[in-house]
Design a protein around this motif. Structure first.
Motif, PDB file in Angstrom:
ATOM      1  N   GLY A   1       0.875  -1.240  -0.061  1.00 27.42           N
ATOM      2  CA  GLY A   1       0.149   0.028   0.037  1.00 27.42           C
ATOM      3  C   GLY A   1       0.765   1.157   0.113  1.00 27.42           C
ATOM      4  O   GLY A   1       1.448   1.490   0.885  1.00 27.42           O
ATOM      5  N   VAL A   2       1.065   2.041  -0.965  1.00 32.19           N
ATOM      6  CA  VAL A   2       1.930   3.034  -1.184  1.00 32.19           C
ATOM      7  C   VAL A   2       1.301   4.144  -0.418  1.00 32.19           C
ATOM      8  O   VAL A   2       2.059   4.730   0.403  1.00 32.19           O
ATOM      9  N   PHE A   3       0.079   4.371  -0.235  1.00 32.16           N
ATOM     10  CA  PHE A   3      -0.375   5.535   0.784  1.00 32.16           C
ATOM     11  C   PHE A   3      -0.271   5.151   2.157  1.00 32.16           C
ATOM     12  O   PHE A   3       0.274   6.005   3.164  1.00 32.16           O
ATOM     13  N   SER A   4      -0.727   3.926   2.586  1.00 28.66           N
ATOM     14  CA  SER A   4      -0.742   3.405   3.914  1.00 28.66           C
ATOM     15  C   SER A   4       0.648   3.232   4.485  1.00 28.66           C
ATOM     16  O   SER A   4       0.893   3.425   5.541  1.00 28.66           O
ATOM     17  N   THR A   5       1.519   2.696   3.534  1.00 25.09           N
ATOM     18  CA  THR A   5       2.727   2.807   4.025  1.00 25.09           C
ATOM     19  C   THR A   5       3.638   4.061   4.471  1.00 25.09           C
ATOM     20  O   THR A   5       4.219   4.440   5.585  1.00 25.09           O
ATOM     21  N   TYR A   6       3.254   4.984   3.572  1.00 29.89           N
ATOM     22  CA  TYR A   6       3.692   6.594   3.869  1.00 29.89           C
ATOM     23  C   TYR A   6       3.149   7.099   5.060  1.00 29.89           C
ATOM     24  O   TYR A   6       3.752   7.684   5.971  1.00 29.89           O
ATOM     25  N   ALA A   7       1.611   6.730   5.328  1.00 33.79           N
ATOM     26  CA  ALA A   7       1.105   7.480   6.176  1.00 33.79           C
ATOM     27  C   ALA A   7       1.452   6.782   7.725  1.00 33.79           C
ATOM     28  O   ALA A   7       1.636   7.586   8.788  1.00 33.79           O
ATOM     29  N   THR A   8       1.838   5.437   7.554  1.00 35.54           N
ATOM     30  CA  THR A   8       2.087   5.006   8.944  1.00 35.54           C
ATOM     31  C   THR A   8       3.724   4.952   9.172  1.00 35.54           C
ATOM     32  O   THR A   8       4.209   4.558  10.610  1.00 35.54           O
ATOM     33  N   GLN A   9       4.285   5.152   8.204  1.00 31.46           N
ATOM     34  CA  GLN A   9       5.811   5.324   8.513  1.00 31.46           C
ATOM     35  C   GLN A   9       6.623   6.556   8.293  1.00 31.46           C
ATOM     36  O   GLN A   9       7.768   6.608   8.860  1.00 31.46           O
ATOM     37  N   GLU A  10       6.182   7.166   7.501  1.00 33.36           N
ATOM     38  CA  GLU A  10       7.112   8.307   7.140  1.00 33.36           C
ATOM     39  C   GLU A  10       6.287   9.885   7.465  1.00 33.36           C
ATOM     40  O   GLU A  10       6.855  10.681   7.532  1.00 33.36           O
ATOM     41  N   LEU A  11       4.944   9.888   7.615  1.00 34.01           N
ATOM     42  CA  LEU A  11       4.256  11.034   7.803  1.00 34.01           C
ATOM     43  C   LEU A  11       4.499  11.547   9.278  1.00 34.01           C
ATOM     44  O   LEU A  11       4.835  10.765  10.083  1.00 34.01           O
ATOM     45  N   LYS A  12       4.666  12.836   9.446  1.00 32.65           N
ATOM     46  CA  LYS A  12       5.113  13.363  10.534  1.00 32.65           C
ATOM     47  C   LYS A  12       3.963  14.404  11.073  1.00 32.65           C
ATOM     48  O   LYS A  12       3.540  15.193  10.099  1.00 32.65           O
ATOM     49  N   GLU A  13       4.015  14.773  12.332  1.00 35.33           N
ATOM     50  CA  GLU A  13       3.338  15.871  12.987  1.00 35.33           C
ATOM     51  C   GLU A  13       3.935  17.036  12.456  1.00 35.33           C
ATOM     52  O   GLU A  13       5.066  17.481  12.344  1.00 35.33           O
ATOM     53  N   GLY A  14       2.978  18.070  11.836  1.00 38.18           N
ATOM     54  CA  GLY A  14       3.385  19.277  11.105  1.00 38.18           C
ATOM     55  C   GLY A  14       3.581  19.284   9.696  1.00 38.18           C
ATOM     56  O   GLY A  14       3.538  20.382   8.893  1.00 38.18           O
ATOM     57  N   ASP A  15       3.384  17.911   9.129  1.00 35.42           N
ATOM     58  CA  ASP A  15       3.331  17.965   7.737  1.00 35.42           C
ATOM     59  C   ASP A  15       1.834  18.268   7.084  1.00 35.42           C
ATOM     60  O   ASP A  15       1.064  18.242   7.869  1.00 35.42           O
ATOM     61  N   THR A  16       1.707  18.600   5.995  1.00 38.05           N
ATOM     62  CA  THR A  16       0.656  18.876   5.422  1.00 38.05           C
ATOM     63  C   THR A  16       0.251  17.854   4.373  1.00 38.05           C
ATOM     64  O   THR A  16       0.917  17.330   3.525  1.00 38.05           O
ATOM     65  N   ILE A  17      -1.102  17.415   4.233  1.00 35.71           N
ATOM     66  CA  ILE A  17      -1.937  16.786   3.283  1.00 35.71           C
ATOM     67  C   ILE A  17      -3.105  17.555   2.632  1.00 35.71           C
ATOM     68  O   ILE A  17      -3.788  18.255   3.356  1.00 35.71           O
ATOM     69  N   GLU A  18      -3.102  17.107   1.347  1.00 41.66           N
ATOM     70  CA  GLU A  18      -4.299  17.761   0.615  1.00 41.66           C
ATOM     71  C   GLU A  18      -5.424  16.863   0.928  1.00 41.66           C
ATOM     72  O   GLU A  18      -5.499  15.840   0.941  1.00 41.66           O
ATOM     73  N   VAL A  19      -6.459  17.536   1.301  1.00 41.28           N
ATOM     74  CA  VAL A  19      -7.839  16.664   1.962  1.00 41.28           C
ATOM     75  C   VAL A  19      -9.152  17.461   1.315  1.00 41.28           C
ATOM     76  O   VAL A  19      -9.319  18.560   1.557  1.00 41.28           O
ATOM     77  N   MET A  20      -9.862  16.386   0.917  1.00 39.35           N
ATOM     78  CA  MET A  20     -11.274  16.741   0.477  1.00 39.35           C
ATOM     79  C   MET A  20     -12.325  17.150   1.536  1.00 39.35           C
ATOM     80  O   MET A  20     -11.966  16.077   2.694  1.00 39.35           O
TER      81      MET A  20
END
Length: 346
Positions: free
Chosen positions: A78-97
């Motif tokens: 899972g490209v996004f789930s791997t990124y979200a659980t292993q790389e994403l940090k507090e303070g980062d931004t994500i585009e959200v609908m």
């Protein structure tokens, strides 16, 4: 209609070894835009390894909490789930609908009769929103049935137990552990024996609606079990948390189709191969058609056929009436006529 907003990640909470809860910081100016009903989901987009990746995740916050959070469980490849659980940090931004979805508990409309919630794995995410909202905003009882391999892999375990202690008379929790039994809870997967036992146990409850979310086969089986008990289909709400195989193959269609696309108040006409889905044909030409999962699960890509015909490789979210009225999942739909007109509603 398909607008994305940049939101800052305010907090990341580890739920299990492979899952996290992401809490967003919502500016005051966007509070109304990101108000939600219990059971709705968010579409997240992030550029990962130079490519924009978009996925849908259910909101796990209660309407009463004043927060906006989703849970993400890492899946193999899972490209996004791997990124979200292993790389994403507090303070980062994500585009959200903004929030959307039809798997909804309207506490001010449905909040006068008891509800039963069935889930398994990460399918518990919208159930947390529904349960917390129902307990805080109504006086109804909630029976919460949650299947997992083991206690250690149970998302939100501590929060569920805290809610059970806070609302002992109104929140009835039953786990079903398929691999490692725990306490006096059910052992095995959620099946008809468990469902029958629950209805016997709570036969005096004033039942209103039933919600099921999780793997495809479980959700289908639960729906059938409830229907066999004589429960009206309009009182059964389901949502899938995994993609199932296509039921038909239209990728071998020959020839081209002229597509007229009505999107965001504008009309576009172009030619495409019939063996491409209507959504992929639009996206390849740069049109900002709505979508999230691309697997026919979330229903973000719903459109209406105004002229011509289209067939879907699979459909597990639209009702018979919606299909009869011309609605399609554009990520699963192929044109079967030489000309077709479709419209994406706002």
């Amino acid at each position: 209609m398909n607008k994305l907003y940049e939101l800052k990640v305010a907090k990341i909470t580890h739920l299990t070894t492979s899952s996290v809860m992401i809490t967003f910081e919502v500016p005051d100016l966007l509070r109304k835009v990101f108000s939600f009903e219990a059971g709705e989901y968010l579409t997240l987009q992030q550029t990962i390894n130079g490519e924009k990746v978009r996925r849908a995740y259910s909101i796990c916050s209660g309407v009463n909490e004043g927060e906006l959070s989703v849970a993400v469980k890492r899946v193999p490849n899972g490209v996004f789930s791997t990124y979200a659980t292993q790389e994403l940090k507090e303070g980062d931004t994500i585009e959200v609908m903004p929030p959307m979805g039809s798997f909804v508990f309207f506490y001010d409309i449905f909040g006068n009769r008891d509800i039963m919630l069935f889930s398994a794995g990460s399918g518990v995410t919208p159930m947390m929103s529904i349960a917390k909202t129902a307990l805080a905003m109504t006086q109804i009882k909630v029976v919460f049935v949650y299947g997992n391999k083991s206690k250690e892999e149970t998302l939100f375990f501590d929060e569920i137990e805290a809610l059970k202690a806070q609302y002992p008379e109104r929140f009835k929790v039953h786990y079903a552990f398929s691999q490692e039994p725990w306490g006096d809870h059910y052992t095995g997967r959620i099946d008809d024996k468990i469902v029958n036992d629950l209805f016997d146990k709570y036969k005096d409850f004033n039942w209103g609606r039933y919600y099921a979310c999780g793997p495809t086969q479980l959700v289908k089986d639960l729906r059938e079990m409830l229907l066999l008990r004589g429960i009206d289909k309009d009182r059964i709400f389901t949502e899938l948390f995994e993609a199932s195989p296509a039921e038909a193959d239209y990728s071998q269609l020959q020839g081209n189709v002229e597509i007229t696309l009505r999107l965001g108040g504008q009309t576009h006409t172009f030619e495409s191969a019939k063996n491409q889905t209507l959504l992929s044909s639009a996206l390849m030409r740069g049109y900002d058609a709505p979508y999230s999962c691309l697997n026919g699960v979330c229903s973000s890509c719903v459109a209406r056929v105004e002229e011509g015909e289209a067939k879907m490789a699979k459909n597990e979210t639209l009702s018979e009436k919606e299909v009869a009225d011309g609605y399609i999942l554009s990520c699963q739909a192929y044109a079967t006529t030489d000309k077709i007109k479709i419209k994406f509603d706002n």
